[in-house]
Design a protein around this motif. Structure first.
Motif, short mmCIF file in Angstrom:
data_model
loop_
_atom_site.label_atom_id
_atom_site.label_comp_id
_atom_site.label_asym_id
_atom_site.label_seq_id
_atom_site.Cartn_x
_atom_site.Cartn_y
_atom_site.Cartn_z
N PRO A 181 0.84 -1.20 0.00
CA PRO A 181 0.00 0.00 0.00
C PRO A 181 0.87 1.24 0.00
N TRP A 182 0.53 2.20 -0.81
CA TRP A 182 1.35 3.39 -0.95
C TRP A 182 1.16 4.34 0.23
N GLY A 183 2.26 4.91 0.67
CA GLY A 183 2.20 5.97 1.66
C GLY A 183 1.75 5.54 3.03
N SER A 184 1.93 4.27 3.39
CA SER A 184 1.52 3.83 4.72
C SER A 184 2.25 4.64 5.78
N ALA A 185 1.52 5.08 6.78
CA ALA A 185 2.14 5.89 7.84
C ALA A 185 3.15 5.07 8.63
N ASP A 186 2.84 3.80 8.85
CA ASP A 186 3.73 2.93 9.62
C ASP A 186 3.75 1.57 8.95
N PRO A 187 4.40 1.45 7.79
CA PRO A 187 4.37 0.21 7.04
C PRO A 187 5.10 -0.92 7.75
N SER A 188 4.63 -2.13 7.54
CA SER A 188 5.33 -3.30 8.05
C SER A 188 6.62 -3.46 7.26
N PRO A 189 7.57 -4.28 7.77
CA PRO A 189 8.81 -4.49 7.00
C PRO A 189 8.53 -4.97 5.59
N GLU A 190 7.51 -5.83 5.41
CA GLU A 190 7.19 -6.35 4.08
C GLU A 190 6.67 -5.24 3.17
N GLU A 191 6.01 -4.24 3.76
CA GLU A 191 5.37 -3.18 2.97
C GLU A 191 6.24 -1.93 2.85
N SER A 192 7.38 -1.93 3.49
CA SER A 192 8.14 -0.69 3.59
C SER A 192 8.83 -0.29 2.31
N GLY A 193 9.11 -1.27 1.44
CA GLY A 193 9.86 -0.96 0.23
C GLY A 193 11.27 -0.50 0.55
N SER A 194 11.81 -0.99 1.66
CA SER A 194 13.11 -0.51 2.10
C SER A 194 14.27 -1.26 1.47
N GLU A 195 13.99 -2.36 0.78
CA GLU A 195 15.07 -3.09 0.12
C GLU A 195 15.67 -2.27 -1.00
N VAL A 206 -1.03 6.52 -12.16
CA VAL A 206 -1.49 7.86 -11.76
C VAL A 206 -2.83 8.15 -12.44
N TYR A 207 -3.91 7.99 -11.71
CA TYR A 207 -5.23 8.30 -12.22
C TYR A 207 -5.81 9.50 -11.49
N GLN A 208 -6.25 9.24 -10.26
CA GLN A 208 -6.85 10.29 -9.46
C GLN A 208 -5.78 11.06 -8.69
N LYS A 209 -6.02 12.33 -8.45
CA LYS A 209 -5.07 13.15 -7.69
C LYS A 209 -4.86 12.62 -6.28
N ASP A 210 -5.91 11.99 -5.72
CA ASP A 210 -5.82 11.49 -4.35
C ASP A 210 -4.74 10.41 -4.20
N MET A 211 -4.42 9.71 -5.29
CA MET A 211 -3.46 8.62 -5.22
C MET A 211 -2.02 9.08 -5.34
N VAL A 212 -1.81 10.33 -5.76
CA VAL A 212 -0.48 10.79 -6.12
C VAL A 212 0.45 10.93 -4.92
N ALA A 213 0.01 11.64 -3.89
CA ALA A 213 0.88 11.88 -2.73
C ALA A 213 1.35 10.58 -2.07
#
Length: 290
Positions: A181-195, A206-213
């Motif tokens: 999930p994009w922009g998670s406030a406190d992502p799990s290690p699996e969701e962090s994209g830290s690798e 990029v469709y809706q403006k709400d998804m961009v940030a």
């Protein structure tokens, strides 16, 4: 952004796209247009890799499309990617842009010039795809000699379908499927994209403006962890209200270079489809330019 809000945004975007499809008169060739009218839609979508084109009679015949007729000359495991798709969600349909970018990646992998010099599809490359949808682009990348591919999307029916497609198309490098999930406030290690990733794929995200940030926040994490990584971003410019905001928010930390249309194989070039390679901006050296 929580999953419920992302799902609501996707549903709204799907309705917008369906309405736009009825109004748009300019279309790419019918054989690669899988959005179009309902009568052109089938649950199975097949994509023949360019390396196998010569196996068909005189290299002719359809190269991709809904319910592509079986061709006995082809190795079903090595030459064809078969995807399950539905019209139920914006993320479970094969996009024309995804087909074009997949062909671009195939060409990049077979050459050592042009876009190949800035999209490092090497034997050691780790590839991450954001908003994978049906998984086509990432699955094609997995057949191009890279080390590993990870497909990601919002957890739920879209990711379930993506996982189904990955399991149905073994071959190439290992392919993992996981929620991101994009922009998670406190992502799990699996969701962090830290690798550390060498290539990040983002096609029609990029469709809706709400998804961009939230997307931009995720990209910042991904690219900051590996400034040498390449981001391949592609979209159809029609009906994408989030594109200008995406460019504005990424300008401070990503340098984008547009991939010229001639880098796409012939037959897969459209004036309204744009593709860019982005790199993390290196901080200016003290005293630079003085």
């Amino acid at each position: 952004m929580d999953g419920g809000l992302q799902a609501a945004i996707r549903e709204a975007a799907l309705k917008r796209r369906q309405a736009a499809d009825e109004k748009v008169s300019e279309r790419v060739p019918w054989d690669i247009n899988v959005q179009g009218l309902a009568k052109r839609f089938h649950q199975e979508y097949s994509y023949v890799l360019m390396s196998a084109w010569g196996k068909t009679v005189n290299g002719a015949g359809p190269k991709e499309g809904p319910a592509l007729a079986a061709q006995p000359e082809l190795d079903a495991a090595a030459d064809v990617i078969r995807l399950h798709q539905t019209a139920d969600d914006i993320g479970t349909t094969v996009y024309t842009t995804a087909i074009q970018v997949s062909r671009l990646l195939e060409r990049v992998a077979s050459e050592e010039k042009g876009a190949a010099s800035i999209i490092p599809l090497t034997s050691t490359a780790r590839v991450l795809e954001l908003g994978s949808g049906t998984g086509l682009v990432g699955l094609v990348a997995s057949r191009l000699g890279v080390a590993e591919v990870t497909l990601t999307d919002l957890d739920g029916p879209v990711l379930d379908n993506c996982r189904r497609n990955a399991e149905a198309n073994p071959g190439g490098c290992g392919v993992a499927v996981r929620p991101l999930p994009w922009g998670s406030a406190d992502p799990s290690p699996e969701e962090s994209g830290s690798e550390r990733w060498d290539v990040v794929l983002a096609v029609e995200v990029v469709y809706q403006k709400d998804m961009v940030a939230p997307l931009v926040a995720t990209l910042r994490r991904l690219l900051a962890g590996n400034p040498a990584a390449a981001l391949l971003w592609a979209h159809d410019e029609r009906g994408r209200p989030g594109v200008p905001l995406f460019r504005e928010l990424t300008r401070p930390f990503i340098d984008f270079v547009e991939i010229p249309p001639e880098q796409f194989p012939k037959g897969y070039r459209c004036a309204h489809v744009k593709a860019f390679v982005g790199k993390w901006k290196q901080p200016a050296l003290d005293g630079a330019g003085s």
